[in-house]
Design an enzyme around this catalytic site. Sequence first.
Site, PDB file in Angstrom:
ATOM      1  CB  CYS A  64      -0.889  -0.024   1.241  1.00 19.10           C
ATOM      2  SG  CYS A  64      -1.837   1.479   1.554  1.00 19.10           S
TER       3      CYS A  64
ATOM      4  CB  CYS B 274      -3.578   3.347  -6.003  1.00 12.28           C
ATOM      5  SG  CYS B 274      -4.614   2.521  -4.765  1.00 12.28           S
TER       6      CYS B 274
END
Length: 262
Positions: free
Chosen positions: A73, A187
């Site tokens: 992440c 992302c």
Amino acid sequence: MSDSILIFDSGVGGLSILTEVRKALPGVHIRYLMDSEMFPYGIRADGLLAERIVSVCKAAVSSFSPSMLVLACNTASTLALSQLREALELPVVGVVPAIRVAGEHCRRTDNLCFGLLATPATVSRSYTQALIDDFASDCRIERLGCSELVDLAEQHIAGVDTRAALHGLIGNWLAQHPHMRHVVLGCTHFPLLRDELELLWPEIHWIDSGAAVARQSARVFRGIADEDNSLSCNWTGTQEPEAVKRFLSQLGPLKDAGRLLV
């Protein structure tokens, strides 16, 4: 300490990293952990998130004793990577947008323009600009912050056709930059939409960090690859992630699944 890898994300995005790590280390048990109780991270304050990420990861390491932790992440890596490396006695691998790779691709094709598609926080963070300054200062970079794609990726994993919504969210941006042939998926959720992205815009080269994170994971993994190709799934909160368990079961036998209490 077990010969396993713990991969952490707020939701399903880390599955894109897990898929690449599985390819690089096929004989290692992988445990996937989602902080679904706090999802989505994009609406939380940085200070709260940093404390939360450290707390959840430390609890998981204590419970499962992995050989390595992968923060799959961008937000977690930005806010908590250094803290977790100081706090834990095991390798911790982070993820950053593939700015360097995109710059290299652009120079090879003599088209010094690429796109950065990420969450609004990642697009505007100083660490993203630092990557650009270090590895792509000679390129023109068109940025789009789109948090809605995170939700689309979660829906896509659950079997929802998201092509129309995807076109509505980024179609105009791509049309405004017709010379842009490379786009960084900044992302970890976004590569889960790659099949639909490639179907809608086959002329674009979509770039993500999954393969690079997998290579780094293989380099620093301290355990033994003993042909245990099973996977596990854990989450915070009360909702059981059935779609994620189905996704994992396609990569190998699902060994166990359960809620992590923090």
